[in-house]
Design an enzyme around this catalytic site. Structure first.
Site, PDB file in Angstrom:
ATOM      1  N   GLU A  79      37.307  51.418  47.730  1.00 53.89           N
ATOM      2  CA  GLU A  79      37.710  49.922  47.548  1.00 53.89           C
ATOM      3  C   GLU A  79      38.646  49.813  48.979  1.00 53.89           C
ATOM      4  O   GLU A  79      39.532  50.211  49.063  1.00 53.89           O
ATOM      5  CB  GLU A  79      38.558  49.922  46.217  1.00 53.89           C
ATOM      6  CG  GLU A  79      38.986  48.444  45.986  1.00 53.89           C
ATOM      7  CD  GLU A  79      39.634  48.204  44.801  1.00 53.89           C
ATOM      8  OE1 GLU A  79      40.731  48.695  44.601  1.00 53.89           O
ATOM      9  OE2 GLU A  79      39.342  47.147  43.720  1.00 53.89           O
ATOM     10  N   CYS A  83      39.381  42.358  42.407  1.00 53.49           N
ATOM     11  CA  CYS A  83      38.805  43.709  41.551  1.00 53.49           C
ATOM     12  C   CYS A  83      37.378  43.606  41.499  1.00 53.49           C
ATOM     13  O   CYS A  83      36.582  44.721  41.429  1.00 53.49           O
ATOM     14  CB  CYS A  83      39.446  43.861  40.388  1.00 53.49           C
ATOM     15  SG  CYS A  83      39.719  42.494  39.329  1.00 53.49           S
ATOM     16  N   GLU A 139      43.750  48.416  33.764  1.00 58.98           N
ATOM     17  CA  GLU A 139      42.662  47.751  34.524  1.00 58.98           C
ATOM     18  C   GLU A 139      42.800  47.932  35.972  1.00 58.98           C
ATOM     19  O   GLU A 139      43.673  47.622  36.742  1.00 58.98           O
ATOM     20  CB  GLU A 139      42.622  46.371  34.265  1.00 58.98           C
ATOM     21  CG  GLU A 139      42.718  45.701  32.685  1.00 58.98           C
ATOM     22  CD  GLU A 139      41.227  45.610  32.327  1.00 58.98           C
ATOM     23  OE1 GLU A 139      40.142  45.889  33.220  1.00 58.98           O
ATOM     24  OE2 GLU A 139      40.940  45.613  31.115  1.00 58.98           O
ATOM     25  N   LYS A 156      56.758  43.090  34.637  1.00 52.67           N
ATOM     26  CA  LYS A 156      56.972  43.265  36.070  1.00 52.67           C
ATOM     27  C   LYS A 156      55.661  43.011  37.078  1.00 52.67           C
ATOM     28  O   LYS A 156      54.799  43.672  37.155  1.00 52.67           O
ATOM     29  CB  LYS A 156      57.443  44.908  36.401  1.00 52.67           C
ATOM     30  CG  LYS A 156      58.011  44.882  37.937  1.00 52.67           C
ATOM     31  CD  LYS A 156      57.956  46.439  38.416  1.00 52.67           C
ATOM     32  CE  LYS A 156      56.505  46.595  39.172  1.00 52.67           C
ATOM     33  NZ  LYS A 156      56.406  45.773  40.339  1.00 52.67           N
TER      34      LYS A 156
HETATM   35  P1  NAD Z   1      49.052  48.642  42.892  1.00 54.27           P
HETATM   36  O1  NAD Z   1      48.644  49.722  42.085  1.00 54.27           O
HETATM   37  O2  NAD Z   1      49.658  48.952  44.345  1.00 54.27           O
HETATM   38  O3  NAD Z   1      50.297  47.918  42.084  1.00 54.27           O
HETATM   39  C1  NAD Z   1      50.041  47.202  40.748  1.00 54.27           C
HETATM   40  C2  NAD Z   1      51.540  47.267  40.114  1.00 54.27           C
HETATM   41  O4  NAD Z   1      51.796  48.241  39.749  1.00 54.27           O
HETATM   42  C3  NAD Z   1      52.536  46.654  41.064  1.00 54.27           C
HETATM   43  O5  NAD Z   1      53.142  45.969  39.983  1.00 54.27           O
HETATM   44  C4  NAD Z   1      53.478  47.792  41.336  1.00 54.27           C
HETATM   45  O6  NAD Z   1      54.507  47.396  41.793  1.00 54.27           O
HETATM   46  C5  NAD Z   1      53.185  48.601  40.322  1.00 54.27           C
HETATM   47  N1  NAD Z   1      53.383  49.979  40.542  1.00 54.27           N
HETATM   48  C6  NAD Z   1      53.169  50.726  41.583  1.00 54.27           C
HETATM   49  N2  NAD Z   1      53.442  51.945  41.626  1.00 54.27           N
HETATM   50  C7  NAD Z   1      53.861  52.261  40.330  1.00 54.27           C
HETATM   51  C8  NAD Z   1      54.466  53.334  39.554  1.00 54.27           C
HETATM   52  N3  NAD Z   1      54.429  54.518  40.251  1.00 54.27           N
HETATM   53  N4  NAD Z   1      54.696  53.012  38.197  1.00 54.27           N
HETATM   54  C9  NAD Z   1      54.621  51.901  37.739  1.00 54.27           C
HETATM   55  N5  NAD Z   1      54.163  50.869  38.410  1.00 54.27           N
HETATM   56  C10 NAD Z   1      53.813  50.851  39.766  1.00 54.27           C
HETATM   57  O7  NAD Z   1      47.740  47.287  43.027  1.00 54.27           O
HETATM   58  P2  NAD Z   1      48.119  46.164  43.777  1.00 54.27           P
HETATM   59  O8  NAD Z   1      48.128  46.325  45.252  1.00 54.27           O
HETATM   60  O9  NAD Z   1      49.095  45.220  43.464  1.00 54.27           O
HETATM   61  O10 NAD Z   1      46.615  45.436  43.511  1.00 54.27           O
HETATM   62  C11 NAD Z   1      45.289  45.755  44.042  1.00 54.27           C
HETATM   63  C12 NAD Z   1      44.623  46.598  43.138  1.00 54.27           C
HETATM   64  O11 NAD Z   1      44.487  46.131  41.660  1.00 54.27           O
HETATM   65  C13 NAD Z   1      43.297  46.693  43.517  1.00 54.27           C
HETATM   66  O12 NAD Z   1      42.822  48.154  43.245  1.00 54.27           O
HETATM   67  C14 NAD Z   1      42.447  46.025  42.449  1.00 54.27           C
HETATM   68  O13 NAD Z   1      41.156  46.482  42.386  1.00 54.27           O
HETATM   69  C15 NAD Z   1      43.380  46.018  41.176  1.00 54.27           C
HETATM   70  N6  NAD Z   1      42.941  45.204  40.370  1.00 54.27           N
HETATM   71  C16 NAD Z   1      42.327  45.299  39.083  1.00 54.27           C
HETATM   72  C17 NAD Z   1      41.932  44.316  38.163  1.00 54.27           C
HETATM   73  C18 NAD Z   1      41.242  44.532  37.276  1.00 54.27           C
HETATM   74  O14 NAD Z   1      41.214  43.977  36.018  1.00 54.27           O
HETATM   75  N7  NAD Z   1      40.327  45.734  36.858  1.00 54.27           N
HETATM   76  C19 NAD Z   1      42.388  42.901  38.656  1.00 54.27           C
HETATM   77  C20 NAD Z   1      43.091  42.651  39.633  1.00 54.27           C
HETATM   78  C21 NAD Z   1      43.467  43.713  40.480  1.00 54.27           C
END
Ligand code: NAD
Ligand code: MN
Length: 453
Positions: A353, A251, A217, A142
């Site tokens: 962040e 990130c 992650e 997803k």
């Molecule tokens: P997000 O947490 O809003 O969403 C990530 C994913 O989780 C999306 O596909 C979203 O639809 C899904 N999601 C949201 N709520 C959920 C739930 N209740 N249950 C299951 N899935 C759910 O993150 P984002 O805004 O898409 O991305 C930004 C974040 O990702 C930042 O915090 C960034 O640091 C992090 N990030 C981390 C890494 C890493 O490798 N450490 C890499 C890239 C991004």
């Protein structure tokens, strides 16, 4: 994938159920050994790289050069990991009893749920998907609601490469519904999540409830330490690209610059000059250096942090700080690359962040103080030091509690053959990429004793 495509037309609930059942109906044991991730997939990704790159820039705004890098990461991941299919090593060992033969082999985990963010919309899905297949698993993936197209392109390429229907299942939708459907689904033995720390906690709780394997992650608040003996121009260059590449939506973004007092003024001055000169604009224009942020919500969040920095945190707004709205900017989510100076390490802009083109310059009196500041956040993804002194570099490397550490290089720049991940609020101990990801995606250490008479 044929099933998944049909499933896409259905309502959320049916869509999820169909994707899971189509994945489950395939005997994943048949896919052991990377048979389905051949170099054919890599060839397809190379052939269509330009199209995927343009799609990605159109979809989420990052500049073409970076979008190309994102696609390239998927290509590299495919070739590297396909080779690992021939190295899924176990081991043999003597057994206690003379009539026993002891060995460990790797087995697939089963059906894996992959949940990904929008900032690396093809690279991150590939980091999860390709090794999951090489380990013999089936997957339900997803993508973030903002970036389904790039993941769709990757999944279509898998289909063209001959991966059978039902092995890779794409579902799109919101996290609270479709995402939660994955984390809660009893058929999914493993959930691999990349996203924010707050969402990661929800995902981890859901997985804990049903005892599923969970790899997280999450967010970062990465620091570059600049020492008094550093090559300042080099440090400024690293800070600019670390802070403002992908409009700060990484990130691993260099969102804190911890600078030794002796070079603080000089560094800040050069940084502000370089930042002011950055060309903000449409990511599809090759001259653009910094593209838009992802959406209106992100604009609000980032602008509110800029306000917090100026007022609540009483930092100095050294440059930027405005949303760009005139002319062509009116049609997008553009924010000026922003530098705060004189930032105190405990304030919100130095702790939370922001995930946008904003960075904080924090003064430090010594290396040890700089390390303490670097460690003094809830996250632990990436850190860097600029210094000419090898002893200082090693000292900082040893004392910094992060998953990634650089010397005389910015906090960004993952490589597919190196384990990637973070400590504290960033991760839960697993690593992606490298061979380490294979440990997560396969059940290791299954001792088999054969009574050999
Ligand atoms: P997000 O947490 O809003 O969403 C990530 C994913 O989780 C999306 O596909 C979203 O639809 C899904 N999601 C949201 N709520 C959920 C739930 N209740 N249950 C299951 N899935 C759910 O993150 P984002 O805004 O898409 O991305 C930004 C974040 O990702 C930042 O915090 C960034 O640091 C992090 N990030 C981390 C890494 C890493 O490798 N450490 C890499 C890239 C991004
Ligand atoms: Mn989000």
């Amino acid at each position: 994938m044929v099933q998944a495509k049909k499933a896409l037309a259905k309502k959320t609930k049916t869509r999820k159920a169909r994707a899971v059942s189509s994945a489950r109906s395939n005997d994943y044991q048949n896919f052991i050994g990377g048979r389905w991730v051949s170099s054919r997939l890599g060839e397809i990704l190379i052939r269509d790289k330009e199209k995927y790159t343009a799609d990605m820039t159109r979809e989420m705004g990052k500049v073409l050069k970076e979008a190309g890098g994102d696609v390239q990461e998927a290509i590299d991941c495919t070739y590297y990991t396909a080779g690992e299919g021939r190295r899924l090593h176990g081991f043999t060992t003597p057994a206690e009893m003379p009539n026993k033969f002891a060995m460990c082999v790797r087995q697939p985990v089963g059906l894996c749920g992959l949940i990904t963010p929008w900032n690396f919309p093809m690279a991150i899905p590939s980091w999860k998907l390709i090794p999951a297949l090489v380990c013999g698993n089936t997957v339900v993936i997803k993508p973030a609601e903002a970036t389904p197209l790039s993941t769709y392109n990757l999944v279509r390429a898998c289909e063209e490469a001959g991966i059978p229907p039902g092995v890779v299942n794409l579902v799109t939708g919101y996290g609270e519904t479709v995402g939660a459907g994955i984390t809660n689904h009893p058929a999914l033995r493993l959930v691999s999540f990349t996203g924010s720390t707050d969402t990661g906690r929800v995902v981890a709780s859901a997985c804990a409830e049903r005892n599923a394997i969970c790899s997280l992650e999450m967010g970062g608040k990465n620091a570059i330490i600049v020492m008094d003996d550093a090559d300042i121009d080099n440090a400024v260059e690293g800070a600019v690209w670390g802070a403002f590449g992908t409009s700060g939506q990484r990130c691993t973004a260099s969102s804190r610059l911890v600078v030794h007092k002796k070079v603080y003024k000089q560094f800040a001055k050069k940084l502000v000059e370089r930042t002011r000169a950055l060309r903000v604009g449409n990511g599809a224009d090759p001259k653009t250096e910094v593209g838009p942020v992802i959406n209106e919500d992100a604009v609000h969040k980032i602008m509110s942090y800029i306000d917090i920095g100026e007022h609540e945190d009483a930092a100095t707004l050294a440059c930027g700080g405005q949303r760009l709205t005139k002319g062509d900017y009116a049609h997008g989510y553009f924010i000026e690359p922003t530098v705060f100076t004189d930032v105190a390490p405990h304030t919100r802009i130095a702790q939370e962040e922001i995930f946008g083109p904003v960075t904080s310059v924090i003064p430090a009196n010594s290396l040890d103080e700089a390390i303490e500041i670097t460690n003094g956040v809830r996250y632990g993804l990436s850190a860097a030091i600029y210094t000419q002194d090898v002893n200082r570099a090693f000292h900082a490397m040893e004392e910094t509690y992060t998953g990634i550490f650089y010397v005389n290089s910015s906090t960004i720049g993952a490589e597919v053959h190196l384990p990637f991940g973070g400590t504290k609020g960033t991760g839960n101990g697993h690593r992606e990429a490298g061979t380490q990801v294979l440990d997560m995606l396969s059940d290791l250490m299954i001792p088999i004793s054969i009574d050999s008479i």
